[in-house]
Design a protein around this motif. Sequence first.
Motif, PDB file in Angstrom:
ATOM      1  N   LEU A  38       0.831  -1.204   0.000  1.00  0.00           N
ATOM      2  CA  LEU A  38       0.000   0.000   0.000  1.00  0.00           C
ATOM      3  C   LEU A  38       0.870   1.261   0.000  1.00  0.00           C
ATOM      4  O   LEU A  38       0.557   2.241  -0.703  1.00  0.00           O
ATOM      5  CB  LEU A  38      -0.923  -0.015   1.221  1.00  0.00           C
ATOM      6  CG  LEU A  38      -1.853   1.191   1.386  1.00  0.00           C
ATOM      7  CD1 LEU A  38      -2.825   1.293   0.207  1.00  0.00           C
ATOM      8  CD2 LEU A  38      -2.617   1.108   2.707  1.00  0.00           C
ATOM      9  N   VAL A  74      -1.062   8.046   7.023  1.00  0.00           N
ATOM     10  CA  VAL A  74      -1.993   7.266   6.195  1.00  0.00           C
ATOM     11  C   VAL A  74      -3.048   6.659   7.102  1.00  0.00           C
ATOM     12  O   VAL A  74      -2.742   6.155   8.191  1.00  0.00           O
ATOM     13  CB  VAL A  74      -1.264   6.157   5.417  1.00  0.00           C
ATOM     14  CG1 VAL A  74      -2.265   5.317   4.608  1.00  0.00           C
ATOM     15  CG2 VAL A  74      -0.206   6.753   4.495  1.00  0.00           C
ATOM     16  N   ALA A  81      -6.218   3.882   6.416  1.00  0.00           N
ATOM     17  CA  ALA A  81      -6.732   2.983   5.375  1.00  0.00           C
ATOM     18  C   ALA A  81      -7.809   2.090   5.947  1.00  0.00           C
ATOM     19  O   ALA A  81      -7.825   1.783   7.147  1.00  0.00           O
ATOM     20  CB  ALA A  81      -5.599   2.141   4.781  1.00  0.00           C
ATOM     21  N   THR A 136      -7.030   3.820  -4.045  1.00  0.00           N
ATOM     22  CA  THR A 136      -7.287   2.403  -3.755  1.00  0.00           C
ATOM     23  C   THR A 136      -6.138   1.580  -4.332  1.00  0.00           C
ATOM     24  O   THR A 136      -5.686   1.818  -5.461  1.00  0.00           O
ATOM     25  CB  THR A 136      -8.611   1.927  -4.366  1.00  0.00           C
ATOM     26  OG1 THR A 136      -8.597   2.190  -5.779  1.00  0.00           O
ATOM     27  CG2 THR A 136      -9.792   2.633  -3.735  1.00  0.00           C
ATOM     28  N   PHE A 177      -7.081  -1.928  -0.235  1.00  0.00           N
ATOM     29  CA  PHE A 177      -7.375  -0.892   0.741  1.00  0.00           C
ATOM     30  C   PHE A 177      -7.912   0.354   0.037  1.00  0.00           C
ATOM     31  O   PHE A 177      -7.576   0.644  -1.114  1.00  0.00           O
ATOM     32  CB  PHE A 177      -6.113  -0.493   1.523  1.00  0.00           C
ATOM     33  CG  PHE A 177      -5.666  -1.490   2.543  1.00  0.00           C
ATOM     34  CD1 PHE A 177      -6.174  -1.457   3.833  1.00  0.00           C
ATOM     35  CD2 PHE A 177      -4.733  -2.472   2.216  1.00  0.00           C
ATOM     36  CE1 PHE A 177      -5.751  -2.363   4.781  1.00  0.00           C
ATOM     37  CE2 PHE A 177      -4.302  -3.382   3.158  1.00  0.00           C
ATOM     38  CZ  PHE A 177      -4.815  -3.331   4.451  1.00  0.00           C
ATOM     39  N   ALA A 231      -7.518   4.228   0.978  1.00  0.00           N
ATOM     40  CA  ALA A 231      -6.611   4.927   1.883  1.00  0.00           C
ATOM     41  C   ALA A 231      -6.596   6.414   1.583  1.00  0.00           C
ATOM     42  O   ALA A 231      -6.876   6.853   0.466  1.00  0.00           O
ATOM     43  CB  ALA A 231      -5.198   4.350   1.776  1.00  0.00           C
ATOM     44  N   LEU A 287     -13.096   8.565   4.419  1.00  0.00           N
ATOM     45  CA  LEU A 287     -13.159   7.184   3.944  1.00  0.00           C
ATOM     46  C   LEU A 287     -14.555   6.602   4.117  1.00  0.00           C
ATOM     47  O   LEU A 287     -15.006   5.803   3.266  1.00  0.00           O
ATOM     48  CB  LEU A 287     -12.126   6.335   4.716  1.00  0.00           C
ATOM     49  CG  LEU A 287     -10.656   6.732   4.504  1.00  0.00           C
ATOM     50  CD1 LEU A 287      -9.761   5.804   5.315  1.00  0.00           C
ATOM     51  CD2 LEU A 287     -10.276   6.685   3.031  1.00  0.00           C
TER      52      LEU A 287
END
Length: 337
Positions: free
Chosen positions: A179, A225, A227, A301, A305, A307, A326
């Motif tokens: 990620l 981050v 996620a 994406t 995930f 994120a 999100l």
Amino acid sequence: MSSPRDRDGDGFEDGRPAGWQEPAHLGGEPAPGTPAPQDPPGPDTPPAAGSTGSTAADGAGWQPAGWDLPAVEPDRPGLPSAAPAPAPAPTPWPADEPVTKDDPAAGRPRRGLGSLFGGRSRDDDLRKEPVDDDRPDAESYPVPAPDPTDPFGTLAWARQWGWIPSDGTSPQDAELVPLIQSAPVRPGREDRPSRVLRGRGDGLDLVAFDIASPVGRDWVSTHAVTAAPLLGSVPAFRLSPARLWRHGTGGLLQVPSPDPEFDRRWVLLTAEDGPQVRRLVADPLVRQSLLGTDDGDEIWTAAGFLAAVRPDPNRPQLIEHHARLLAAIAGALAAAG
């Protein structure tokens, strides 16, 4: 008739008048009938009447008035010598000073940091509240210093809400490396997850962590981050502020929205157009949530995930902010799925 060189008839000898003598103070012999020079007056001898000069103490000869200057540092009895001022004491840290009842914020715990996107903080309101001097908890007490390993209180916030911390090296954290490598912020090959937190927020299972980059012998948090793992198939896309420079967008399509103001501030890029990405920019909650920010986050994406990333270390307000974004985007994707 005599020439100019013939001076015998004029009483001159060697170009000087007869009987002329060098003055005594220039080293000549005194003329006949001239009194012998006396010793120079001492420092206590008053000057003669009509005198305009002075004589040096060592008898070197005549000197004009004012020639003898006073000493640079005369002895002045009764005046002590000036001593250098002592250096000021270092200012103590605010955490080392006790808070007394005279402080408007005394006895009141801090209730969070200031607003992430500006505005007044809650501490500003607390300082304006009247203070009751008779309250029982108004005694002075030391304010604890912030933890240097957790300057924003993120770990304390996570424990309060039941989130589980990790150092980024567990087997479960290994799935975060792909990620990170897919993030739209151009991460380095050696970047790793750090300060990982797992929990639930806004109806989603979330993982929040920092992207740590090696700097010398240490690691520095460069991005935050948050996620959410996705269930099912979700197209790869990127939602980026229009004001930010974008890289790695070759072959991606831009999907317009029905809102010109949204298209002016945000750009949706996807590898494949479809109903899910169309639903994403058509959802009013998604557009409202993104337009209500400072255009400082990027959403994408990858690796299963959804994120959001921002160039800043993670902190409680930022995690909550990302969780709201999100949740809105995940709800729009689920409605179109």
